[in-house]
Design a protein around this motif. Structure first.
Motif, PDB file in Angstrom:
ATOM      1  N   LEU A  16       0.748  -1.074   0.019  1.00 24.39           N
ATOM      2  CA  LEU A  16       0.113  -0.011   0.063  1.00 24.39           C
ATOM      3  C   LEU A  16       0.936   1.047   0.000  1.00 24.39           C
ATOM      4  O   LEU A  16       1.679   1.461   0.800  1.00 24.39           O
ATOM      5  N   LEU A  17       0.879   1.975  -1.148  1.00 26.38           N
ATOM      6  CA  LEU A  17       1.715   3.031  -1.225  1.00 26.38           C
ATOM      7  C   LEU A  17       1.038   4.539  -0.690  1.00 26.38           C
ATOM      8  O   LEU A  17      -0.236   4.590  -0.862  1.00 26.38           O
ATOM      9  N   PRO A  18       1.608   5.380  -0.340  1.00 26.06           N
ATOM     10  CA  PRO A  18       1.043   6.719  -0.026  1.00 26.06           C
ATOM     11  C   PRO A  18       0.644   7.648  -1.204  1.00 26.06           C
ATOM     12  O   PRO A  18       1.117   7.235  -2.319  1.00 26.06           O
ATOM     13  N   ASP A  19      -0.247   8.383  -1.003  1.00 27.16           N
ATOM     14  CA  ASP A  19      -0.347   9.313  -2.096  1.00 27.16           C
ATOM     15  C   ASP A  19       0.802  10.117  -2.432  1.00 27.16           C
ATOM     16  O   ASP A  19       1.552  10.361  -1.755  1.00 27.16           O
ATOM     17  N   GLY A  20       0.969  10.467  -3.754  1.00 26.94           N
ATOM     18  CA  GLY A  20       2.078  11.130  -4.408  1.00 26.94           C
ATOM     19  C   GLY A  20       3.161  10.667  -4.865  1.00 26.94           C
ATOM     20  O   GLY A  20       2.629   9.299  -5.116  1.00 26.94           O
ATOM     21  N   ASP A  21       4.108  11.237  -5.239  1.00 27.02           N
ATOM     22  CA  ASP A  21       5.152  10.561  -6.265  1.00 27.02           C
ATOM     23  C   ASP A  21       5.895   9.475  -5.856  1.00 27.02           C
ATOM     24  O   ASP A  21       6.556   8.738  -6.455  1.00 27.02           O
ATOM     25  N   PRO A  23       9.886   8.729  -4.329  1.00 23.75           N
ATOM     26  CA  PRO A  23       9.924   7.313  -3.556  1.00 23.75           C
ATOM     27  C   PRO A  23       9.551   7.522  -1.981  1.00 23.75           C
ATOM     28  O   PRO A  23       9.891   8.547  -1.464  1.00 23.75           O
ATOM     29  N   PHE A  24       9.484   6.390  -1.144  1.00 27.59           N
ATOM     30  CA  PHE A  24       9.098   6.579   0.200  1.00 27.59           C
ATOM     31  C   PHE A  24       9.780   5.386   0.941  1.00 27.59           C
ATOM     32  O   PHE A  24      10.359   4.744   0.459  1.00 27.59           O
ATOM     33  N   PRO A  25       9.761   5.840   2.142  1.00 23.46           N
ATOM     34  CA  PRO A  25      10.540   4.843   3.094  1.00 23.46           C
ATOM     35  C   PRO A  25       9.339   3.694   3.214  1.00 23.46           C
ATOM     36  O   PRO A  25       8.214   4.015   3.098  1.00 23.46           O
ATOM     37  N   ALA A  26       9.966   2.530   3.455  1.00 21.03           N
ATOM     38  CA  ALA A  26       8.954   1.556   3.754  1.00 21.03           C
ATOM     39  C   ALA A  26       8.988   0.725   5.134  1.00 21.03           C
ATOM     40  O   ALA A  26       9.821   0.676   5.867  1.00 21.03           O
ATOM     41  N   VAL A  27       7.650   0.165   5.430  1.00 19.60           N
ATOM     42  CA  VAL A  27       7.883  -0.687   6.635  1.00 19.60           C
ATOM     43  C   VAL A  27       7.189  -2.195   6.315  1.00 19.60           C
ATOM     44  O   VAL A  27       6.436  -2.241   5.404  1.00 19.60           O
ATOM     45  N   LEU A  28       7.808  -3.245   6.704  1.00 16.79           N
ATOM     46  CA  LEU A  28       7.778  -4.685   6.188  1.00 16.79           C
ATOM     47  C   LEU A  28       7.134  -5.274   7.537  1.00 16.79           C
ATOM     48  O   LEU A  28       7.861  -5.326   8.745  1.00 16.79           O
ATOM     49  N   GLY A  49       3.067   8.618   5.051  1.00 20.04           N
ATOM     50  CA  GLY A  49       4.141   8.634   4.003  1.00 20.04           C
ATOM     51  C   GLY A  49       5.065   7.579   4.052  1.00 20.04           C
ATOM     52  O   GLY A  49       6.244   7.549   3.550  1.00 20.04           O
ATOM     53  N   PHE A  50       4.689   6.237   4.478  1.00 15.98           N
ATOM     54  CA  PHE A  50       5.427   5.088   4.241  1.00 15.98           C
ATOM     55  C   PHE A  50       4.736   4.178   3.328  1.00 15.98           C
ATOM     56  O   PHE A  50       3.576   4.014   3.577  1.00 15.98           O
ATOM     57  N   ALA A  51       5.383   3.492   2.628  1.00 11.95           N
ATOM     58  CA  ALA A  51       4.965   2.279   1.966  1.00 11.95           C
ATOM     59  C   ALA A  51       4.906   1.270   2.947  1.00 11.95           C
ATOM     60  O   ALA A  51       5.771   0.908   3.325  1.00 11.95           O
ATOM     61  N   ALA A  52       3.548   0.513   2.992  1.00 11.88           N
ATOM     62  CA  ALA A  52       3.537  -0.447   3.769  1.00 11.88           C
ATOM     63  C   ALA A  52       3.564  -1.990   3.322  1.00 11.88           C
ATOM     64  O   ALA A  52       2.608  -2.015   1.973  1.00 11.88           O
ATOM     65  N   VAL A  53       4.432  -2.682   3.604  1.00  9.60           N
ATOM     66  CA  VAL A  53       4.662  -3.976   2.714  1.00  9.60           C
ATOM     67  C   VAL A  53       4.253  -5.123   3.857  1.00  9.60           C
ATOM     68  O   VAL A  53       4.889  -5.371   4.761  1.00  9.60           O
ATOM     69  N   VAL A  54       3.019  -5.871   3.629  1.00  7.64           N
ATOM     70  CA  VAL A  54       2.540  -6.977   4.437  1.00  7.64           C
ATOM     71  C   VAL A  54       2.538  -8.297   3.786  1.00  7.64           C
ATOM     72  O   VAL A  54       2.133  -8.369   2.628  1.00  7.64           O
ATOM     73  N   GLN A  55       3.079  -9.201   4.302  1.00 10.38           N
ATOM     74  CA  GLN A  55       3.405 -10.617   3.575  1.00 10.38           C
ATOM     75  C   GLN A  55       3.055 -11.612   4.718  1.00 10.38           C
ATOM     76  O   GLN A  55       3.322 -11.647   5.796  1.00 10.38           O
ATOM     77  N   ASP A  56       2.461 -12.974   3.869  1.00  7.60           N
ATOM     78  CA  ASP A  56       2.094 -14.044   4.854  1.00  7.60           C
ATOM     79  C   ASP A  56       3.458 -14.868   4.841  1.00  7.60           C
ATOM     80  O   ASP A  56       4.077 -14.905   3.772  1.00  7.60           O
ATOM     81  N   VAL A  57       3.709 -15.515   5.891  1.00  7.81           N
ATOM     82  CA  VAL A  57       4.950 -15.995   5.991  1.00  7.81           C
ATOM     83  C   VAL A  57       4.755 -17.404   5.183  1.00  7.81           C
ATOM     84  O   VAL A  57       3.697 -17.784   4.682  1.00  7.81           O
ATOM     85  N   ARG A  58       5.846 -18.227   4.790  1.00 13.66           N
ATOM     86  CA  ARG A  58       5.795 -19.393   4.042  1.00 13.66           C
ATOM     87  C   ARG A  58       4.780 -20.530   4.805  1.00 13.66           C
ATOM     88  O   ARG A  58       5.089 -20.796   5.727  1.00 13.66           O
ATOM     89  N   GLY A  59       4.032 -20.883   3.622  1.00 16.73           N
ATOM     90  CA  GLY A  59       3.007 -21.987   4.225  1.00 16.73           C
ATOM     91  C   GLY A  59       1.785 -21.441   4.803  1.00 16.73           C
ATOM     92  O   GLY A  59       1.097 -22.362   5.246  1.00 16.73           O
ATOM     93  N   GLN A  87      12.501  -1.486  -5.371  1.00 16.73           N
ATOM     94  CA  GLN A  87      11.354  -1.172  -6.218  1.00 16.73           C
ATOM     95  C   GLN A  87      11.409   0.335  -6.365  1.00 16.73           C
ATOM     96  O   GLN A  87      11.924   1.122  -5.611  1.00 16.73           O
ATOM     97  N   PRO A  88      10.832   0.775  -7.602  1.00 10.40           N
ATOM     98  CA  PRO A  88      11.066   2.370  -8.012  1.00 10.40           C
ATOM     99  C   PRO A  88      10.124   3.246  -6.930  1.00 10.40           C
ATOM    100  O   PRO A  88      10.558   4.500  -6.848  1.00 10.40           O
ATOM    101  N   TRP A  89       9.178   2.543  -6.165  1.00 11.92           N
ATOM    102  CA  TRP A  89       8.665   3.695  -5.232  1.00 11.92           C
ATOM    103  C   TRP A  89       9.173   3.465  -3.879  1.00 11.92           C
ATOM    104  O   TRP A  89       8.942   4.312  -2.779  1.00 11.92           O
ATOM    105  N   SER A  90      10.662   2.792  -3.572  1.00 14.70           N
ATOM    106  CA  SER A  90      11.292   2.723  -2.337  1.00 14.70           C
ATOM    107  C   SER A  90      12.501   3.646  -2.340  1.00 14.70           C
ATOM    108  O   SER A  90      13.024   3.763  -3.521  1.00 14.70           O
ATOM    109  N   ASP A  91      12.626   4.464  -1.352  1.00 12.82           N
ATOM    110  CA  ASP A  91      13.693   5.396  -1.152  1.00 12.82           C
ATOM    111  C   ASP A  91      15.010   4.611  -0.782  1.00 12.82           C
ATOM    112  O   ASP A  91      15.980   5.432  -0.294  1.00 12.82           O
ATOM    113  N   GLY A  92      14.862   3.431  -0.296  1.00 13.28           N
ATOM    114  CA  GLY A  92      15.820   2.417   0.189  1.00 13.28           C
ATOM    115  C   GLY A  92      15.988   2.310   1.637  1.00 13.28           C
ATOM    116  O   GLY A  92      16.683   1.603   2.298  1.00 13.28           O
TER     117      GLY A  92
END
Length: 493
Positions: A16-21, A23-28, A49-59, A87-92
Motif C-alpha cells: 500500500l503506497l502513500p499518495d504522491g509521487d 519514493p517512500f520509506p517502507a515498513v515491512l 508517508g510510508f509504503a506498507a509491505v505486508v506478507q504471509d510467511v511461508r506456508g 522497487q521504484p517506489w522505495s527510497d531505500g
C-alpha cells in the motif's frame, strides 16, 4: 493511496503506497496471522508517508510452501527486504515491524541478514524470540496452556482456528490432564506433527545474544501482564544498536486492546501514532544514543522512566498453613483459580503479610528466598503472589516457577524469580504468598518420576516441607513518591 499485490519468492505480499509521487520509506510486516488482517495498520502507515509491505510467511494463508514455525523467517525476510529496496517506489530506507511472531520475523531479519537485506530500524512488540523461549520458562518449566492454544490454532495448518482449544476444553474439560502430553493432537482430532518437536527446543538466548551486535535502532514494546515481558526487557537491555527504546504498559499480549485491571486513562497510548513518529526519527538519525523509555505504574495512572527500579525490601510474612503439604499432580494447584481450598490436606504453603500501613510503589524484579524439602528427586516449586484488597477481592500480582533436581529428602535453599512488577499497592492491602508444586494448566505438571513432563505416562505425589522462618519475600520498593514522565517524550528523545 495505491494498493497492489505481489509474490516474492512465492510469498503473497500486499503493498500500500502513500499518495504522491514518492519514493517512500517502507515498513515491512511479515505475519503468520493472515496479511488481510493488517489492512488498517497498513493504511495508517501509508497515510503518514510510508509504503506498507505486508506478507504471509511461508506456508500460511496465500503463501506457497510448508509452514515450519521459526525456521524460514531469516531467509524469506531477507529476500523480501532486498525486493522492497529495489522497487521504484522505495527510497531505500526500511523499517521491520511486528508483534508477537511478526516481531520474531522482524528481529531475525535485523540480526541475521546482511547487506541491503538488513533493515534500518526495528519495532518489536511483545516479541516471541524463538521456539525455546516461547515453550519454556527460563528455569525449563513448560508453558503448557499458551503453547497448546497457539499450536491448536495455528500449528501445521495453512489457516487459523483461534477457538480450537477453547472448544476442545469445553467438550473435554480434563483435556490437558491426559498423558502423555505429546498425545494432545489425537485428543484435538487433527494432525500436529510439529507439536512433539516443539519441546525438543531447549537452547534459549540465541537472538538475545545476537542483539549485542545489532546495528540499528530498536523500539521494544511489551505489557506487564504479557507472558513475554522478561524477554522484551532482556532484548532492550542487550541491544547494541545506536539507540534502544522500551515501552511497558499495564497490558496483556494484545497490548492496548488487552488492558489489565491496574490500567488507567493515562495508559491509553496511541501506539500506531507513536510507532510512526519513532520510525521517522530513527530513519533520520534524530534519536539520542543509549537506552531510554517508559514503564507504566499500574494502579497509579502514571508513567516512569524505564530505568526506574525500587530497593529490595523484605516483607514480614506470617505462616497460615501448609508448611508441610503434598504436591499431587492429580490435584494440582490451578493457575486459573485464586481460591484456596479450606478442607482436606493442604496442597500449598500459605503465608500472609500484615495490611500495608501506607501505599507501596513496587517497581522491578520480585524474588522469594526459602529453604524447603521435596521427597522426590525431581520437583517444581511455584510461588504465586496475590494482592488481597481491603474490600476482599484477590488479584494475581506475580508468579515464578523453578525446576529442581536433588536427592529426595534433602533440605536446600533457593530463590524463585517472580518476574517484574510495576504496581502501586493501596494502603490496607495484604499480600498472600503461595508456595506449591504445580501451577497448572499454565504450566505442565512435574510427574515427580524424573521423566520429561511432556512424554511422561505416570505421576507420583511429592511430599514437601517449607521452613517458614526462611521465607523472604523481596519487593523492589521505591523509597519516595516517583516523578512521572511522558511516555512519548521518553520514546522520541
Amino acid at each position: 493511496m495505491t494498493p497492489f499485490g505481489a509474490r516474492v519468492e512465492g510469498l503473497a505480499t500486499d503493498v500500500l503506497l502513500p499518495d504522491g509521487d514518492g519514493p517512500f520509506p517502507a515498513v515491512l510486516i511479515r505475519t503468520p496471522y493472515d496479511r488481510g488482517r493488517y489492512r488498517a495498520e497498513a493504511r495508517g502507515w501509508a497515510r503518514r508517508g510510508f509504503a506498507a509491505v505486508v506478507q504471509d510467511v511461508r506456508g500460511r494463508f496465500a503463501s506457497a510452501g510448508k509452514w515450519h514455525p521459526y525456521e524460514n523467517e531469516a531467509a524469506d525476510g531477507a529476500a523480501t527486504a532486498r525486493w522492497t529496496r529495489r522497487q521504484p517506489w522505495s527510497d531505500g530506507r526500511l523499517v521491520a515491524a511486528g508483534a508477537s511472531y511478526a516481531a520474531h520475523c522482524a528481529l531475525v531479519l535485523a540480526l541475521e541478514a546482511s547487506g541491503e537485506a538488513r533493515p534500518d530500524a526495528v519495532i518489536a512488540a511483545v516479541p516471541a524470540l524463538g521456539a525455546a523461549e516461547t515453550a519454556r520458562e527460563p528455569s525449563g518449566v513448560e508453558r503448557l496452556l499458551a503453547r497448546a492454544g497457539w499450536w491448536a490454532a495455528h500449528g501445521d495448518r495453512r489457516d487459523s482456528d483461534e477457538g480450537a482449544l477453547d472448544r476442545a476444553l469445553a467438550a473435554t474439560p480434563d483435556l490437558l490432564t491426559h498423558l502423555p502430553l505429546t498425545g494432545l493432537p489425537e485428543r484435538l482430532g487433527r494432525a500436529l506433527p510439529s507439536w512433539a518437536g516443539l519441546w525438543r527446543h531447549r537452547g534459549r538466548g540465541r537472538l538475545a545474544a545476537r542483539a549485542v551486535h545489532a546495528g540499528m535502532p530498536l523500539l521494544a514494546v511489551g505489557g506487564h501482564h504479557d507472558h513475554f515481558t522478561e524477554d522484551t526487557v532482556a532484548l532492550w537491555r542487550a541491544w547494541g544498536g545506536p539507540s534502544a527504546r522500551l515501552l511497558l504498559g499495564p497490558w496483556g499480549h494484545g497490548l492496548t486492546t488487552a488492558a489489565g485491571p491496574d490500567a488507567g486513562p493515562a495508559h491509553r497510548v496511541n501506539l500506531g501514532d507513536l510507532y510512526v513518529r519513532w520510525a521517522r526519527r530513527a530513519l533520520t538519525g534524530e534519536l539520542a544514543p543509549g537506552r531510554h523509555g517508559a514503564l507504566a505504574l499500574g494502579g497509579a495512572d502514571l508513567w516512569l522512566p524505564s530505568g526506574t527500579d525500587g530497593e529490595p525490601r523484605a516483607q514480614r510474612l506470617r505462616p497460615v498453613h501448609g508448611c508441610a503439604f503434598t504436591a499431587d499432580p492429580d490435584r494440582p494447584v490451578r493457575s486459573d483459580d485464586l481460591a484456596v481450598p479450606t478442607g482436606g490436606p493442604p496442597d500449598r504453603c500459605l503465608l500472609l503479610t500484615p495490611p500495608l500501613p501506607r501505599p507501596l510503589d513496587v517497581v522491578g524484579p520480585v524474588r522469594v528466598r526459602l529453604r524447603a524439602t521435596a521427597h522426590t528427586r525431581s520437583a517444581d516449586w511455584a510461588a504465586r503472589l496475590v494482592a488481597l484488597t481491603p474490600e476482599g477481592t484477590a488479584g494475581r500480582l506475580a508468579v515464578g516457577v523453578l525446576r529442581r533436581g536433588e536427592p529426595a529428602g534433602r533440605e536446600t535453599g533457593f530463590t524463585l524469580e517472580l518476574g517484574r512488577l510495576a504496581r502501586r499497592l493501596r494502603a490496607g492491602t495484604r499480600l498472600r504468598l503461595e508456595i506449591a508444586g504445580h501451577h497448572f494448566p499454565m504450566h505442565a505438571r512435574n510427574p515427580h518420576t524424573g521423566e520429561d513432563p511432556v512424554t511422561a505416562g505416570r505421576l507420583l505425589a511429592s511430599r514437601r516441607e517449607v521452613d517458614p522462618r526462611s521465607v523472604a519475600l523481596m519487593l523492589p520498593v521505591l523509597p519516595s513518591r516517583p516523578t512521572p514522565t511522558d511516555p512519548a517524550k521518553e520514546i522520541l528523545r
